[in-house]
Design a protein around this motif. Structure first.
Motif, short mmCIF file in Angstrom:
data_model
loop_
_atom_site.label_atom_id
_atom_site.label_comp_id
_atom_site.label_asym_id
_atom_site.label_seq_id
_atom_site.Cartn_x
_atom_site.Cartn_y
_atom_site.Cartn_z
N ASP A 94 0.91 -1.38 -0.09
CA ASP A 94 0.02 -0.18 0.02
C ASP A 94 0.96 1.04 -0.16
OD1 ASP A 94 -1.86 2.16 0.44
OD2 ASP A 94 -2.71 1.16 2.17
N ASP A 95 0.60 2.11 -1.10
CA ASP A 95 1.62 3.41 -1.15
C ASP A 95 0.96 4.41 -0.25
OD1 ASP A 95 3.28 2.05 -2.73
OD2 ASP A 95 2.12 2.42 -4.55
N ASP A 96 -0.05 4.18 0.52
CA ASP A 96 -0.59 5.34 1.08
C ASP A 96 0.23 5.88 2.14
OD1 ASP A 96 -2.07 6.94 2.66
OD2 ASP A 96 -3.87 5.62 2.90
N ARG A 97 0.77 6.98 2.18
CA ARG A 97 1.83 7.41 3.23
C ARG A 97 1.01 7.48 4.67
NH1 ARG A 97 5.21 12.25 0.39
NH2 ARG A 97 5.98 10.96 -1.16
N ASP A 98 -0.21 7.46 4.78
CA ASP A 98 -1.09 7.61 6.07
C ASP A 98 -1.12 6.31 6.66
OD1 ASP A 98 -1.31 10.42 6.04
OD2 ASP A 98 -3.15 10.25 4.78
N ASN A 99 -0.80 5.20 5.95
CA ASN A 99 -0.87 3.82 6.60
C ASN A 99 0.54 3.53 7.38
OD1 ASN A 99 -0.84 0.84 6.79
ND2 ASN A 99 -1.86 0.64 4.69
N ILE A 101 1.12 1.08 9.46
CA ILE A 101 1.66 -0.26 9.42
C ILE A 101 2.50 -0.39 8.29
CG2 ILE A 101 1.22 -2.75 9.16
CD1 ILE A 101 -1.76 -1.96 10.70
N ALA A 102 2.03 0.26 6.97
CA ALA A 102 2.88 0.10 5.84
C ALA A 102 4.33 0.92 6.04
CB ALA A 102 2.02 0.56 4.75
N VAL A 103 4.20 2.05 6.58
CA VAL A 103 5.39 3.06 6.76
C VAL A 103 6.35 2.27 7.50
CG1 VAL A 103 6.27 5.10 7.67
CG2 VAL A 103 4.05 4.92 6.06
N ARG A 104 5.79 1.80 8.63
CA ARG A 104 6.69 0.98 9.56
C ARG A 104 7.43 -0.31 8.94
NH1 ARG A 104 9.97 -0.71 13.70
NH2 ARG A 104 9.18 -2.45 15.05
N HIS A 105 6.79 -1.00 8.22
CA HIS A 105 7.45 -2.22 7.85
C HIS A 105 8.25 -1.96 6.42
CE1 HIS A 105 4.46 -4.43 10.22
NE2 HIS A 105 5.49 -5.14 10.21
N ARG A 106 7.92 -0.86 5.74
CA ARG A 106 8.36 -0.59 4.42
C ARG A 106 9.97 -0.01 5.09
NH1 ARG A 106 3.76 1.40 2.10
NH2 ARG A 106 4.35 3.57 2.62
N THR A 107 9.94 0.74 6.22
CA THR A 107 11.33 1.21 6.66
C THR A 107 11.99 0.19 7.20
OG1 THR A 107 10.12 3.01 7.40
CG2 THR A 107 12.03 2.73 8.49
N LEU A 108 11.63 -0.81 7.79
CA LEU A 108 12.35 -2.09 8.12
C LEU A 108 13.16 -2.70 6.98
CD1 LEU A 108 9.92 -3.42 10.94
CD2 LEU A 108 12.25 -2.30 11.23
N ILE A 227 -2.47 3.58 14.41
CA ILE A 227 -2.64 2.28 13.82
C ILE A 227 -4.22 1.84 13.73
CG2 ILE A 227 -2.42 -0.23 14.45
CD1 ILE A 227 0.12 1.28 13.61
N ALA A 228 -4.85 2.31 14.90
CA ALA A 228 -6.35 2.39 14.68
C ALA A 228 -6.86 3.04 13.68
CB ALA A 228 -7.13 2.93 16.03
N ASP A 229 -6.40 4.19 13.16
CA ASP A 229 -7.01 4.77 12.02
C ASP A 229 -6.77 3.93 10.78
OD1 ASP A 229 -7.99 6.80 13.49
OD2 ASP A 229 -6.39 8.03 13.09
N THR A 230 -5.42 3.32 10.57
CA THR A 230 -5.09 2.54 9.65
C THR A 230 -5.93 1.24 9.31
OG1 THR A 230 -2.81 3.16 9.63
CG2 THR A 230 -3.06 1.01 8.69
#
Length: 272
Positions: A94-99, A101-108, A227-230
């Motif tokens: 998911d390319d959504d910068r507001d996600n 969970i995605a941001v956290r895992h893409r960074t890792l 995380i709740a919002d995501t």
């Protein structure tokens, strides 16, 4: 030696079991080694120590590293670790910068890619074990309350994640791979409640909540607001839609992914 982090968790415990069955030398990390209750022959160490001496391969659950993994990656390379198998997330697609969970895992994932270590990124979708959060209410009231009950998801059995992880830890064919791991079929939250009811021989009921109330309850239960919002956004996006189903579990393991009904039967005691 293979080091398994999160070794007493829903996935890690099965990873340890699969490695032991395959005859691998395993060092398992646990917050409390005295209560880990892992198979005989497994070396158990405290999570905070992160002992990497003699380790060539690492199964990394992000929950044990907090922020970034830069310092751990440097230590791993210095100690002779060759490969990391990361428990990542399908949300990275998911390319959504507001996600969050995605941001956290893409960074890792990016940090590991930039290291000089070999890697495999496992990208599971929704865990079937997420429904354990309903267990207390099911036991006491027989009612599950949540938002977006008609959202389609393809929950994956943690044993299937573990089986793919074991393959990646022991063999070279998944080096550099990013398998997306899902269950074999799309089910709604409402479906899941009824399937759990079938597994325990009890009639259960789903009650729809507004997203606003659901968010309040999640935050009150110590889920970070982002995380709740995501999570609520993901459920909203799949309301009245079929979830995407990946063939990767069957392709890698040679057997179909386990259904949610199989997971519910395996875990029925938690809901009784």
């Amino acid at each position: 030696m293979i080091l398994v982090t999160g070794a007493t968790g829903n996935v890690g415990r099965h990873v340890v079991g699969g490695l032991v069955e395959a005859g691998a030398d395993v060092r398992a990390l646990s917050r409390d080694p005295s209560t880990a209750d892992l198979p005989a022959g497994v070396e158990v160490a405290e999570t905070g120590a992160f002992p990497l001496g003699g380790v060539t391969t690492l199964f990394l659950n992000p929950a044990v590293v907090g922020g970034g993994v830069g310092p751990l990656l440097k230590k791993a390379a210095d100690e002779g670790v060759r490969r990391i198998v990361l428990l990542s997330s399908a949300s990275t697609l998911d390319d959504d910068r507001d996600n969050a969970i995605a941001v956290r895992h893409r960074t890792l994932e990016r940090e590991i890619e930039e290291s000089r270590l070999e890697w495999t990124f496992l990208r599971p979708g929704a865990f079937a074990s997420n429904t354990l959060q309903w267990a207390a209410r099911i036991r006491s009231t027989g009612v599950v309350r949540a938002a977006y009950g008609r959202a389609g998801i393809a929950p994956i059995h943690e044993r299937d994640i573990a089986h793919v992880a074991v393959r990646a830890l022991l063999h070279d064919d998944l080096m550099g791979a990013t398998p997306v791991l899902t269950g074999p079929q799309s089910v709604t939250l409402i479906d899941q409640v009824h399937i759990i009811g079938d597994a325990i021989g009890r009639s259960l009921r789903f009650e729809e909540m507004t997203p606003e109330v659901a968010r309040e309850e999640m935050v009150a239960g110590h889920v970070p607001p982002a995380i709740a919002d995501t999570l609520l956004g993901m459920f909203a996006a799949f309301e009245d839609r079929q979830a995407d189903v990946s063939p990767d579990v069957e392709t890698i393991t040679g057997r179909p992914a386990r259904t949610f009904a199989e997971w519910a039967a395996d875990n029925a005691a938690a809901f009784r």
